[in-house]
Design a protein around this motif. Structure first.
Motif, short mmCIF file in Angstrom:
data_model
loop_
_atom_site.label_atom_id
_atom_site.label_comp_id
_atom_site.label_asym_id
_atom_site.label_seq_id
_atom_site.Cartn_x
_atom_site.Cartn_y
_atom_site.Cartn_z
N ILE A 30 -15.11 -5.68 14.89
CA ILE A 30 -13.39 -5.51 14.80
C ILE A 30 -12.62 -6.46 15.52
O ILE A 30 -12.84 -7.10 16.42
CB ILE A 30 -13.01 -4.11 15.80
CG1 ILE A 30 -13.87 -2.79 15.20
CG2 ILE A 30 -11.55 -3.71 16.03
CD1 ILE A 30 -13.57 -1.48 15.90
N ALA A 31 -11.43 -6.79 14.40
CA ALA A 31 -10.67 -8.00 14.91
C ALA A 31 -9.48 -7.30 15.49
O ALA A 31 -8.83 -6.26 14.78
CB ALA A 31 -10.21 -8.95 13.39
N TRP A 32 -8.97 -7.73 16.52
CA TRP A 32 -7.79 -7.15 17.37
C TRP A 32 -6.52 -6.90 16.35
O TRP A 32 -5.98 -5.89 16.56
CB TRP A 32 -7.49 -7.79 18.74
CG TRP A 32 -6.88 -9.11 18.45
CD1 TRP A 32 -7.61 -10.33 18.74
CD2 TRP A 32 -5.50 -9.51 18.41
NE1 TRP A 32 -6.68 -11.28 18.59
CE2 TRP A 32 -5.25 -10.74 18.51
CE3 TRP A 32 -4.48 -8.61 18.01
CZ2 TRP A 32 -4.13 -11.46 18.17
CZ3 TRP A 32 -2.95 -9.28 17.96
CH2 TRP A 32 -3.02 -10.64 18.07
N PRO A 33 -6.08 -7.87 15.61
CA PRO A 33 -4.76 -7.51 14.69
C PRO A 33 -5.10 -6.37 13.95
O PRO A 33 -4.12 -5.84 13.57
CB PRO A 33 -4.80 -9.03 13.80
CG PRO A 33 -5.46 -9.75 14.45
CD PRO A 33 -6.61 -9.21 15.35
N ASP B 156 -9.45 2.49 21.82
CA ASP B 156 -10.58 1.92 22.13
C ASP B 156 -10.37 0.22 21.77
O ASP B 156 -10.39 -0.13 20.74
CB ASP B 156 -11.68 2.47 21.35
CG ASP B 156 -13.16 1.79 21.94
OD1 ASP B 156 -13.15 1.05 22.59
OD2 ASP B 156 -14.11 2.09 21.27
N ILE B 157 -10.49 -0.53 22.88
CA ILE B 157 -10.32 -1.78 22.49
C ILE B 157 -11.65 -2.79 22.94
O ILE B 157 -11.53 -3.74 23.11
CB ILE B 157 -9.21 -2.69 23.26
CG1 ILE B 157 -9.15 -2.47 24.80
CG2 ILE B 157 -7.83 -1.89 22.94
CD1 ILE B 157 -8.24 -3.40 25.75
N ASP B 158 -12.59 -1.87 23.09
CA ASP B 158 -14.22 -2.45 23.28
C ASP B 158 -14.07 -3.33 24.57
O ASP B 158 -13.48 -2.78 25.46
CB ASP B 158 -14.78 -3.07 22.10
CG ASP B 158 -14.75 -2.21 20.89
OD1 ASP B 158 -15.01 -1.24 21.05
OD2 ASP B 158 -14.50 -2.88 19.82
N ASP B 159 -14.45 -4.53 24.58
CA ASP B 159 -14.77 -5.53 25.65
C ASP B 159 -13.28 -6.32 25.76
O ASP B 159 -13.42 -7.37 26.37
CB ASP B 159 -15.76 -6.17 25.50
CG ASP B 159 -15.80 -7.10 24.41
OD1 ASP B 159 -14.96 -7.02 23.44
OD2 ASP B 159 -16.72 -7.86 23.89
N HIS C 190 -3.12 -10.13 25.97
CA HIS C 190 -2.16 -9.97 24.67
C HIS C 190 -2.42 -8.89 24.03
O HIS C 190 -1.09 -8.32 23.68
CB HIS C 190 -2.72 -11.19 23.96
CG HIS C 190 -1.64 -11.41 22.83
ND1 HIS C 190 -0.29 -11.68 22.80
CD2 HIS C 190 -2.09 -11.03 21.49
CE1 HIS C 190 0.12 -12.01 21.55
NE2 HIS C 190 -0.66 -11.49 20.94
N VAL C 191 -3.62 -8.11 23.72
CA VAL C 191 -3.58 -6.79 22.97
C VAL C 191 -2.92 -5.71 23.65
O VAL C 191 -2.32 -5.13 22.99
CB VAL C 191 -5.37 -6.68 22.38
CG1 VAL C 191 -5.27 -5.49 21.84
CG2 VAL C 191 -5.79 -8.08 21.64
N VAL C 192 -3.32 -5.52 24.85
CA VAL C 192 -2.70 -4.97 25.66
C VAL C 192 -1.09 -4.35 25.57
O VAL C 192 -0.60 -3.51 25.55
CB VAL C 192 -3.28 -4.96 27.01
CG1 VAL C 192 -2.49 -3.88 27.98
CG2 VAL C 192 -4.79 -4.11 27.07
N GLN C 193 -0.43 -5.65 25.76
CA GLN C 193 0.82 -6.02 25.58
C GLN C 193 1.40 -5.34 24.24
O GLN C 193 2.24 -4.86 24.11
CB GLN C 193 1.30 -7.28 25.96
CG GLN C 193 1.29 -7.29 27.65
CD GLN C 193 1.36 -8.74 27.92
OE1 GLN C 193 1.49 -9.76 27.44
NE2 GLN C 193 1.90 -9.24 29.11
#
Length: 287
Positions: A58-61, A82-85, A95-98
């Motif tokens: 999975i790619a975060w974008p 679910d953002i895995d690790d 960055h992803v969390v924000q």
């Protein structure tokens, strides 16, 4: 009230909160008729978006874009992601969390696995050194405003499970998840070491954990239950069955009974509910 606060309040309310795993917009549309909370499952997203197993593709974008579509269509549902690790790097995780918080996610799950990662109920999982994971987790906690953060360990050694669960409970994470817990007795042992911290239980068909009802989980003092794959696996079985029947009938569709079957009209009516102009004003839930 923010989405994080709404989910946090729900977790703290009596009983066990169910969050249902969805894998695409259509499955979410069906789930929304039955439950108030979604779990954006990494297993389901990897399967539906890439056609690949849940081992780190999975790619975060892609995940952020999916959550953005979900929030627009379902403005009042709880949305645990679910953002895995954390996509390996702590800076990326923050960055992803924000990004997720700004587009309306209610919470995230961050695990302590190291690459190559695995589904939480698969064999062969490896975990980061505890201090390395705690450093990443604390950076994520510092970067969120009100987002619910679930700290997850995938430890498999008995002493390490309890050591990590206790350490995770001592952080500012809102909820603790020990994935792949194998018995009711182990749920009780984990509950003892995490103290008053809310506990999340993950059930998956064919997984390592026991099948427990919400009432049983409430009795075990588990505040949240995620159901990662019932929609995905049900779709798999139903599609396979429908196409087997279609092949057997030489391509003739089965007789359609409007009061019983899903056809163009019922499907369209379901999806029309997701159009933004049909949603009530969101005065009570803001980002």
């Amino acid at each position: 009230m923010s989405y994080g606060t709404a989910l946090r309040d729900e977790v703290r309310s009596p009983g066990t909160t169910p969050l249902i795993g969805i894998y695409d917009m259509y499955s979410a549309s069906v789930v929304a008729r039955h439950y108030d909370g979604f779990f954006v499952s990494g297993f389901g997203f990897a399967a539906s978006h890439y056609g690949l197993p849940d081992i780190g593709f999975i790619a975060w974008p892609d995940m952020v874009a999916f959550v953005e579509r979900l929030r627009l269509a379902f403005p009042t549902h709880h949305l645990l992601v679910d953002i895995d690790d954390g996509y390996v790097d702590p800076e990326v995780a923050c960055h992803v969390v924000q990004r997720l918080e700004r587009i309306g996610a209610s919470g995230v799950i961050l695990e302590d696995q190291k690459r190559p990662r695995r589904c939480g109920h698969a064999d062969g999982k490896q975990v980061l050194p505890l201090e390395e994971y705690l450093e990443k987790l604390n950076l994520v906690l510092e970067s969120r405003r009100d987002l619910v953060v679930v700290a997850r360990t995938d430890a498999t050694e008995e002493s390490d499970i309890l050591r990590r669960a206790e350490a995770l409970a001592a952080t500012d994470a809102d909820v603790v998840l020990v994935d792949g817990v194998r018995s009711v007795e182990w749920i009780k042992r984990i509950r003892e070491v995490v103290g008053d911290k809310p506990l999340l239980f993950n059930q998956i068909a064919g997984g390592k954990s026991p099948r427990l009802s919400l009432s049983e989980l409430t009795d075990l003092d588990c505040q949240v239950a995620i159901y990662s794959t019932p929609c995905l696996f049900a779709a798999h079985a139903a599609i396979d069955s429908a196409l087997t029947d279609l092949k057997r009938s030489d391509g003739r569709l089965p007789e359609f009974v409007p009061s019983e079957g899903i056809g163009v009209q019922r499907s369209t009516e379901l999806l029309e509910k997701n159009i933004s102009r049909h949603h009530p004003a969101r005065e009570s839930v803001t980002v």
